[in-house]
Scaffold this motif. Sequence first.
Motif, PDB file in Angstrom:
ATOM      1  N   LEU A 239       0.825  -1.202   0.000  1.00  0.00           N
ATOM      2  CA  LEU A 239       0.000   0.000   0.000  1.00  0.00           C
ATOM      3  C   LEU A 239       0.861   1.254   0.000  1.00  0.00           C
ATOM      4  CD1 LEU A 239      -2.845   1.226   0.181  1.00  0.00           C
ATOM      5  CD2 LEU A 239      -2.663   1.052   2.674  1.00  0.00           C
ATOM      6  N   LEU A 240       1.909   1.254   0.837  1.00  0.00           N
ATOM      7  CA  LEU A 240       2.796   2.412   0.896  1.00  0.00           C
ATOM      8  C   LEU A 240       3.545   2.612  -0.419  1.00  0.00           C
ATOM      9  CD1 LEU A 240       3.779   4.612   2.862  1.00  0.00           C
ATOM     10  CD2 LEU A 240       5.650   3.076   3.491  1.00  0.00           C
ATOM     11  N   SER A 241       3.978   1.524  -1.039  1.00  0.00           N
ATOM     12  CA  SER A 241       4.681   1.624  -2.326  1.00  0.00           C
ATOM     13  C   SER A 241       3.757   2.132  -3.420  1.00  0.00           C
ATOM     14  CB  SER A 241       5.249   0.257  -2.707  1.00  0.00           C
ATOM     15  OG  SER A 241       6.144  -0.211  -1.738  1.00  0.00           O
ATOM     16  N   SER A 242       2.507   1.675  -3.417  1.00  0.00           N
ATOM     17  CA  SER A 242       1.554   2.148  -4.421  1.00  0.00           C
ATOM     18  C   SER A 242       1.279   3.639  -4.263  1.00  0.00           C
ATOM     19  CB  SER A 242       0.253   1.355  -4.311  1.00  0.00           C
ATOM     20  OG  SER A 242       0.469  -0.021  -4.569  1.00  0.00           O
ATOM     21  N   VAL A 243       1.144   4.086  -3.014  1.00  0.00           N
ATOM     22  CA  VAL A 243       0.929   5.522  -2.773  1.00  0.00           C
ATOM     23  C   VAL A 243       2.149   6.328  -3.215  1.00  0.00           C
ATOM     24  CG1 VAL A 243       0.582   7.258  -0.975  1.00  0.00           C
ATOM     25  CG2 VAL A 243      -0.718   5.131  -0.917  1.00  0.00           C
ATOM     26  N   PHE A 244       3.343   5.816  -2.929  1.00  0.00           N
ATOM     27  CA  PHE A 244       4.574   6.497  -3.344  1.00  0.00           C
ATOM     28  C   PHE A 244       4.645   6.632  -4.854  1.00  0.00           C
ATOM     29  CE2 PHE A 244       8.920   6.046  -4.903  1.00  0.00           C
ATOM     30  CZ  PHE A 244       9.553   7.126  -4.305  1.00  0.00           C
ATOM     31  N   VAL A 245       4.417   5.532  -5.563  1.00  0.00           N
ATOM     32  CA  VAL A 245       4.486   5.567  -7.026  1.00  0.00           C
ATOM     33  C   VAL A 245       3.397   6.461  -7.594  1.00  0.00           C
ATOM     34  CG1 VAL A 245       4.256   4.167  -9.113  1.00  0.00           C
ATOM     35  CG2 VAL A 245       5.582   3.316  -7.186  1.00  0.00           C
ATOM     36  N   SER A 272       1.944  -0.738  -9.903  1.00  0.00           N
ATOM     37  CA  SER A 272       3.151  -1.036  -9.118  1.00  0.00           C
ATOM     38  C   SER A 272       2.984  -2.284  -8.269  1.00  0.00           C
ATOM     39  CB  SER A 272       3.493   0.151  -8.218  1.00  0.00           C
ATOM     40  OG  SER A 272       2.470   0.360  -7.248  1.00  0.00           O
ATOM     41  N   GLY A 273       1.736  -2.693  -8.031  1.00  0.00           N
ATOM     42  CA  GLY A 273       1.504  -3.933  -7.299  1.00  0.00           C
ATOM     43  C   GLY A 273       1.717  -5.182  -8.136  1.00  0.00           C
ATOM     44  N   ILE A 274       1.940  -5.011  -9.440  1.00  0.00           N
ATOM     45  CA  ILE A 274       2.208  -6.144 -10.337  1.00  0.00           C
ATOM     46  C   ILE A 274       3.699  -6.131 -10.658  1.00  0.00           C
ATOM     47  CG2 ILE A 274       1.580  -7.277 -12.500  1.00  0.00           C
ATOM     48  CD1 ILE A 274      -0.936  -5.603 -12.543  1.00  0.00           C
ATOM     49  N   PRO A 275       4.503  -6.977 -10.035  1.00  0.00           N
ATOM     50  CA  PRO A 275       5.951  -6.937 -10.281  1.00  0.00           C
ATOM     51  C   PRO A 275       6.286  -7.174 -11.754  1.00  0.00           C
ATOM     52  CG  PRO A 275       5.428  -8.303  -8.374  1.00  0.00           C
ATOM     53  CD  PRO A 275       4.133  -8.002  -9.056  1.00  0.00           C
ATOM     54  N   TYR A 276       7.290  -6.444 -12.222  1.00  0.00           N
ATOM     55  CA  TYR A 276       7.853  -6.581 -13.568  1.00  0.00           C
ATOM     56  C   TYR A 276       6.880  -6.138 -14.661  1.00  0.00           C
ATOM     57  CZ  TYR A 276      10.640  -9.738 -10.682  1.00  0.00           C
ATOM     58  OH  TYR A 276      11.372 -10.276  -9.666  1.00  0.00           O
ATOM     59  N   VAL A 277       5.662  -6.639 -14.650  1.00  0.00           N
ATOM     60  CA  VAL A 277       4.720  -6.355 -15.734  1.00  0.00           C
ATOM     61  C   VAL A 277       4.153  -4.942 -15.616  1.00  0.00           C
ATOM     62  CG1 VAL A 277       2.590  -7.109 -16.849  1.00  0.00           C
ATOM     63  CG2 VAL A 277       4.152  -8.806 -15.899  1.00  0.00           C
ATOM     64  N   GLY A 278       3.759  -4.534 -14.398  1.00  0.00           N
ATOM     65  CA  GLY A 278       3.129  -3.230 -14.214  1.00  0.00           C
ATOM     66  C   GLY A 278       3.983  -2.057 -14.644  1.00  0.00           C
ATOM     67  N   PRO A 279       5.243  -1.934 -14.163  1.00  0.00           N
ATOM     68  CA  PRO A 279       6.076  -0.811 -14.613  1.00  0.00           C
ATOM     69  C   PRO A 279       6.313  -0.783 -16.114  1.00  0.00           C
ATOM     70  CG  PRO A 279       6.991  -1.798 -12.622  1.00  0.00           C
ATOM     71  CD  PRO A 279       5.867  -2.694 -13.071  1.00  0.00           C
ATOM     72  N   VAL A 280       6.422  -1.961 -16.738  1.00  0.00           N
ATOM     73  CA  VAL A 280       6.621  -1.990 -18.202  1.00  0.00           C
ATOM     74  C   VAL A 280       5.402  -1.446 -18.925  1.00  0.00           C
ATOM     75  CG1 VAL A 280       6.976  -3.519 -20.170  1.00  0.00           C
ATOM     76  CG2 VAL A 280       8.278  -3.875 -18.077  1.00  0.00           C
ATOM     77  N   LEU A 281       4.196  -1.808 -18.464  1.00  0.00           N
ATOM     78  CA  LEU A 281       2.976  -1.304 -19.096  1.00  0.00           C
ATOM     79  C   LEU A 281       2.868   0.213 -18.957  1.00  0.00           C
ATOM     80  CD1 LEU A 281       0.394  -4.031 -18.007  1.00  0.00           C
ATOM     81  CD2 LEU A 281       1.515  -3.781 -20.221  1.00  0.00           C
ATOM     82  N   ILE A 282       3.187   0.750 -17.783  1.00  0.00           N
ATOM     83  CA  ILE A 282       3.135   2.204 -17.588  1.00  0.00           C
ATOM     84  C   ILE A 282       4.210   2.882 -18.432  1.00  0.00           C
ATOM     85  CG2 ILE A 282       3.400   4.046 -15.880  1.00  0.00           C
ATOM     86  CD1 ILE A 282       0.790   2.523 -15.699  1.00  0.00           C
ATOM     87  N   PHE A 283       5.368   2.287 -18.547  1.00  0.00           N
ATOM     88  CA  PHE A 283       6.442   2.845 -19.370  1.00  0.00           C
ATOM     89  C   PHE A 283       6.003   2.965 -20.829  1.00  0.00           C
ATOM     90  CE2 PHE A 283      10.099   2.046 -22.161  1.00  0.00           C
ATOM     91  CZ  PHE A 283      10.932   3.080 -21.788  1.00  0.00           C
ATOM     92  N   ILE A 284       5.427   1.901 -21.357  1.00  0.00           N
ATOM     93  CA  ILE A 284       4.999   1.911 -22.763  1.00  0.00           C
ATOM     94  C   ILE A 284       3.799   2.851 -22.954  1.00  0.00           C
ATOM     95  CG2 ILE A 284       4.079   0.491 -24.631  1.00  0.00           C
ATOM     96  CD1 ILE A 284       5.630  -1.863 -23.462  1.00  0.00           C
ATOM     97  N   GLY A 285       2.807   2.751 -22.066  1.00  0.00           N
ATOM     98  CA  GLY A 285       1.615   3.579 -22.212  1.00  0.00           C
ATOM     99  C   GLY A 285       1.893   5.056 -22.074  1.00  0.00           C
TER     100      GLY A 285
END
Length: 379
Positions: A239-245, A272-285
Motif C-alpha cells: 500500500l505504501l509503495s503504491s501511494v509512493f508511485v 506497481s503492485g504487479i511486479p515486472y509487468v506493471g512498470p513496463v505497461l506504464i512505461f509503454i503507455g
Amino acid sequence: MLDSHDTPETSPSSSGPALLDAFNARNASLIILATLAGVFFIDWAQAILLPLIVAVFLSYALDPLLFPFDKFKVPRPISAAIIVSLVIALMLSASIPLQREAVAMLDKIPIAVSKFKQTSAQAPAKEASIIEKAQKAAKEIEDSTSDKKKRTPGITPVRIVEKPFNVQAFIMGGASAALVMVSQVFSSLLLVYFLLAVGKLYRRKVIRISGPSFERMRKATHIMDDFHHQVRRFLFVMLLSSVFVGVFTWLTFWLLEVEQPGLWGLMAGIASGIPYVGPVLIFIGSGIAAFVQFGTFDMALLVAGASLVVTSIQGNLLTPWLTSHLSSLNPVAIFVGLLFWGWIWGPIGLVIATPILMVIKSLCDHVENLRPLGELLGK
C-alpha cells in the motif's frame, strides 16, 4: 527337476525398490490429480473466491487503522463501520475527477489513431515482402476463380453479407459485466466490514481447534502471530509503495505538463503492485501518450523514462528496505505466480498474485511437510 538353488526366489533387496517406485508413482499421480482438481475448482468458483480473497487482504491492510479506536474502547462494529465508510467516501470523491480525466483520455484515442494513420500514409512506400507478394498472388487467383464461377451458366453466385454491428447488444453486454463487477465490489466491502468487526474471533477459533494439548495450541499461536505479522506488513508495504508511485508519478507528469496526470498516477500506483509487468505497461503507455500529445520522440522518451525512474526507486530501494525482515520470494516464483493467477483470474489475479504467494510462503515456512515448497518459493 530343479534343485533348491535353481528355484527362482524374490529377495527383499530386489522387491524393495520396485515397491518404492510403485509407491512414489502412486503419490505423484495423486498429487497431479489433486492439483488439476484444485485448479479447476479455483477457476469454477471465481465468483465466490475472488471477492473473498480480496476482502481478506483488504481487512488485513485496514486492520491497523482500528488500533486507535481500540485504545478508546470503541466497539469493533462501530469502528469498522467508520473505517469502511471512510474508504467508500474516499473512493467516491476520487472517482469524480478521475472519471473526467478518463473520458478526456478516451476522447483523444480517435485523434491518436488518425494521427498515426496520417504519419504512416506520409511515410515512403516500402517494397512488399515475399509473404505479402504471395498473399497478393493468392488473392488474385481466388478472384479469378470466383469470376469464372460467376460466368458459369446455371449456377447462382452466393454473396456473404456481414451482419452489421449491434450497438444495443454491445451496450447490454457491457452493462451486465458492469453489474457483476459492482456486485462483487459491494460484496467485498461488506465482507471487509464483517471481518474487521469480528476482530480476532477466527484467530481464537483456529487456536482452539488446534488443541487439546497446550503445546499444540502454543505452536498454533506462534504460527498465527507470525502469519499475521508477515501478511499485514507485506500488505502495508504494498500500500505504501503504491501511494509512493502514484503520488510521485502524478507530480512528475504534472511538472512535465502531461495531460491527465492524476489518472496516470492512479494507474501507476495500481500497476506497481504487479511486479515486472506493471512498470513496463506504464512505461509503454506513458511513452505513447506523450508522443501523441507532444508529437516528438524526445518528450516521449523523457516521460516514459521519468515513470521508469519512479518505479525503479520503488522497486530497488523503497520496497527492499521495508521488506528486509519479511520472507522474500524469488523472481522465478513471482513470475510463475503472475502467469498462473493472471491466467485464472485476469487483471485482478495479477494484482493479488504476489500477496497470495506471500501467504503460501509464510504458511510453508511453519509446516514441516510443506517446507520444501517454501524453499522453492524463497530466495
